[in-house]
Motif scaffolding. Sequence first.
Motif, PDB file in Angstrom:
ATOM      1  N   SER A  70       0.833  -1.192   0.000  1.00  0.00           N
ATOM      2  CA  SER A  70       0.000   0.000   0.000  1.00  0.00           C
ATOM      3  C   SER A  70       0.878   1.256   0.000  1.00  0.00           C
ATOM      4  N   PRO A  71       0.341   2.374  -0.462  1.00  0.00           N
ATOM      5  CA  PRO A  71       1.111   3.617  -0.484  1.00  0.00           C
ATOM      6  C   PRO A  71       1.498   4.055   0.925  1.00  0.00           C
ATOM      7  N   VAL A  72       2.634   4.703   1.016  1.00  0.00           N
ATOM      8  CA  VAL A  72       3.124   5.185   2.299  1.00  0.00           C
ATOM      9  C   VAL A  72       2.973   6.702   2.321  1.00  0.00           C
ATOM     10  N   HIS A  73       2.206   7.218   3.286  1.00  0.00           N
ATOM     11  CA  HIS A  73       1.991   8.656   3.371  1.00  0.00           C
ATOM     12  C   HIS A  73       2.584   9.251   4.648  1.00  0.00           C
ATOM     13  N   ASN A  74       3.000   8.418   5.547  1.00  0.00           N
ATOM     14  CA  ASN A  74       3.602   8.870   6.801  1.00  0.00           C
ATOM     15  C   ASN A  74       5.069   9.224   6.550  1.00  0.00           C
ATOM     16  N   LYS A  75       5.506  10.415   6.979  1.00  0.00           N
ATOM     17  CA  LYS A  75       6.876  10.870   6.700  1.00  0.00           C
ATOM     18  C   LYS A  75       7.933   9.924   7.256  1.00  0.00           C
ATOM     19  N   LYS A  76       7.730   9.439   8.452  1.00  0.00           N
ATOM     20  CA  LYS A  76       8.719   8.531   9.041  1.00  0.00           C
ATOM     21  C   LYS A  76       8.818   7.236   8.242  1.00  0.00           C
ATOM     22  N   ARG A  77       7.691   6.718   7.830  1.00  0.00           N
ATOM     23  CA  ARG A  77       7.698   5.488   7.023  1.00  0.00           C
ATOM     24  C   ARG A  77       8.323   5.735   5.652  1.00  0.00           C
ATOM     25  N   GLN A  78       8.102   6.915   5.103  1.00  0.00           N
ATOM     26  CA  GLN A  78       8.707   7.255   3.819  1.00  0.00           C
ATOM     27  C   GLN A  78      10.231   7.305   3.945  1.00  0.00           C
ATOM     28  N   LEU A  79      10.710   7.937   4.997  1.00  0.00           N
ATOM     29  CA  LEU A  79      12.150   8.013   5.214  1.00  0.00           C
ATOM     30  C   LEU A  79      12.739   6.624   5.476  1.00  0.00           C
ATOM     31  N   LYS A  80      11.997   5.801   6.203  1.00  0.00           N
ATOM     32  CA  LYS A  80      12.457   4.437   6.451  1.00  0.00           C
ATOM     33  C   LYS A  80      12.555   3.664   5.139  1.00  0.00           C
ATOM     34  N   TYR A  81      11.556   3.831   4.284  1.00  0.00           N
ATOM     35  CA  TYR A  81      11.581   3.173   2.977  1.00  0.00           C
ATOM     36  C   TYR A  81      12.830   3.602   2.193  1.00  0.00           C
ATOM     37  N   LYS A 107      10.232   7.771  -6.194  1.00  0.00           N
ATOM     38  CA  LYS A 107       9.648   7.765  -4.848  1.00  0.00           C
ATOM     39  C   LYS A 107       9.878   9.099  -4.152  1.00  0.00           C
ATOM     40  N   ILE A 108      11.056   9.659  -4.305  1.00  0.00           N
ATOM     41  CA  ILE A 108      11.347  10.953  -3.673  1.00  0.00           C
ATOM     42  C   ILE A 108      10.390  12.019  -4.207  1.00  0.00           C
ATOM     43  N   LYS A 109      10.146  12.020  -5.493  1.00  0.00           N
ATOM     44  CA  LYS A 109       9.211  12.990  -6.073  1.00  0.00           C
ATOM     45  C   LYS A 109       7.812  12.783  -5.511  1.00  0.00           C
ATOM     46  N   GLN A 110       7.397  11.512  -5.381  1.00  0.00           N
ATOM     47  CA  GLN A 110       6.075  11.225  -4.804  1.00  0.00           C
ATOM     48  C   GLN A 110       6.004  11.705  -3.359  1.00  0.00           C
ATOM     49  N   PHE A 111       7.046  11.425  -2.600  1.00  0.00           N
ATOM     50  CA  PHE A 111       7.057  11.813  -1.193  1.00  0.00           C
ATOM     51  C   PHE A 111       7.066  13.335  -1.050  1.00  0.00           C
ATOM     52  N   LYS A 112       7.785  14.024  -1.912  1.00  0.00           N
ATOM     53  CA  LYS A 112       7.815  15.484  -1.866  1.00  0.00           C
ATOM     54  C   LYS A 112       6.416  16.061  -2.029  1.00  0.00           C
ATOM     55  N   GLN A 113       5.633  15.457  -2.896  1.00  0.00           N
ATOM     56  CA  GLN A 113       4.262  15.932  -3.087  1.00  0.00           C
ATOM     57  C   GLN A 113       3.453  15.770  -1.805  1.00  0.00           C
TER      58      GLN A 113
END
Length: 62
Positions: A3-14, A53-59
């Motif tokens: 599933s998509p990750v929207h939590n900042k901590k989980r994004q950084l962990k990924y 992924k970085i671009k997605q997370f930035k959004q």
Amino acid sequence: MSSPVHNKKRQLKYLRQRVILIQEMVEQMEETDDVKSSDLERLDHMFDQIKVKIKQFKQDWD
């Protein structure tokens, strides 16, 4: 599929996990004399995936 990750901590962990995987791959490549062009292509593809992924997370962060 995950599933998509929207939590900042989980994004950084990924991202950290992906970078560690790349680091391990490069270390293995250093230990062998049998590095092929396809190995470098795989690394390049992994970097491209991280960029996406970085671009997605930035959004999500904006």
